[in-house]
Design a protein around this motif. Structure first.
Motif, PDB file in Angstrom:
ATOM      1  N   LEU A  54       0.850  -1.183   0.000  1.00  0.00           N
ATOM      2  CA  LEU A  54       0.000   0.000   0.000  1.00  0.00           C
ATOM      3  C   LEU A  54       0.887   1.234   0.000  1.00  0.00           C
ATOM      4  N   LEU A  55       0.754   2.026  -1.012  1.00  0.00           N
ATOM      5  CA  LEU A  55       1.555   3.241  -1.118  1.00  0.00           C
ATOM      6  C   LEU A  55       0.798   4.393  -0.468  1.00  0.00           C
ATOM      7  N   GLU A  56       0.786   4.373   0.858  1.00  0.00           N
ATOM      8  CA  GLU A  56       0.071   5.389   1.625  1.00  0.00           C
ATOM      9  C   GLU A  56       0.752   5.506   2.987  1.00  0.00           C
ATOM     10  N   ILE A  57       0.520   6.618   3.662  1.00  0.00           N
ATOM     11  CA  ILE A  57       1.106   6.803   4.983  1.00  0.00           C
ATOM     12  C   ILE A  57       0.360   5.921   5.999  1.00  0.00           C
ATOM     13  N   PRO A  58       1.054   5.396   7.002  1.00  0.00           N
ATOM     14  CA  PRO A  58       0.432   4.499   7.978  1.00  0.00           C
ATOM     15  C   PRO A  58      -0.803   5.080   8.661  1.00  0.00           C
ATOM     16  N   GLU A  59      -0.817   6.370   8.929  1.00  0.00           N
ATOM     17  CA  GLU A  59      -1.951   6.998   9.613  1.00  0.00           C
ATOM     18  C   GLU A  59      -3.259   6.855   8.830  1.00  0.00           C
ATOM     19  N   LYS A  60      -3.170   6.728   7.516  1.00  0.00           N
ATOM     20  CA  LYS A  60      -4.374   6.552   6.707  1.00  0.00           C
ATOM     21  C   LYS A  60      -4.766   5.079   6.573  1.00  0.00           C
ATOM     22  N   VAL A  61      -3.803   4.178   6.656  1.00  0.00           N
ATOM     23  CA  VAL A  61      -4.062   2.751   6.451  1.00  0.00           C
ATOM     24  C   VAL A  61      -4.491   2.053   7.732  1.00  0.00           C
ATOM     25  N   ILE A  62      -3.859   2.342   8.842  1.00  0.00           N
ATOM     26  CA  ILE A  62      -4.096   1.616  10.095  1.00  0.00           C
ATOM     27  C   ILE A  62      -5.564   1.626  10.527  1.00  0.00           C
ATOM     28  N   PRO A  63      -6.294   2.738  10.443  1.00  0.00           N
ATOM     29  CA  PRO A  63      -7.709   2.675  10.827  1.00  0.00           C
ATOM     30  C   PRO A  63      -8.525   1.657  10.017  1.00  0.00           C
ATOM     31  N   TYR A  64      -8.214   1.474   8.747  1.00  0.00           N
ATOM     32  CA  TYR A  64      -8.936   0.502   7.937  1.00  0.00           C
ATOM     33  C   TYR A  64      -8.567  -0.923   8.342  1.00  0.00           C
TER      34      TYR A  64
END
Length: 69
Positions: A54-64
């Protein structure tokens, strides 16, 4: 009931699946994601795992991933 122990046992089992490199067969693969399977040792049927980057910052991915959204 010791829910912490149950959660720790489940987490350890999931980690062992991700570290296990033997016997996995690719079910489907795209340029971004691969889904693999293998027969379960614990119950009749198969277990599945998905792998991808996933090419995204952890803060955006972890909630999902954690189910907070």
């Amino acid at each position: 009931m010791d829910y912490k122990k149950i959660a720790d046992d489940v987490a350890q089992k999931i980690l062992s699946y991700s570290q296990d490199t033997s016997g996995w067969k690719v079910a489907k693969s795209t340029k971004d994601i691969t889904v693999s399977w293998k027969p379960s040792n614990e119950y009749p049927g198969n277990i599945y795992r998905g792998e991808g980057i996933l090419l995204e910052i952890p803060e955006k991915v972890i909630p999902y991933v954690s189910g907070q959204i």
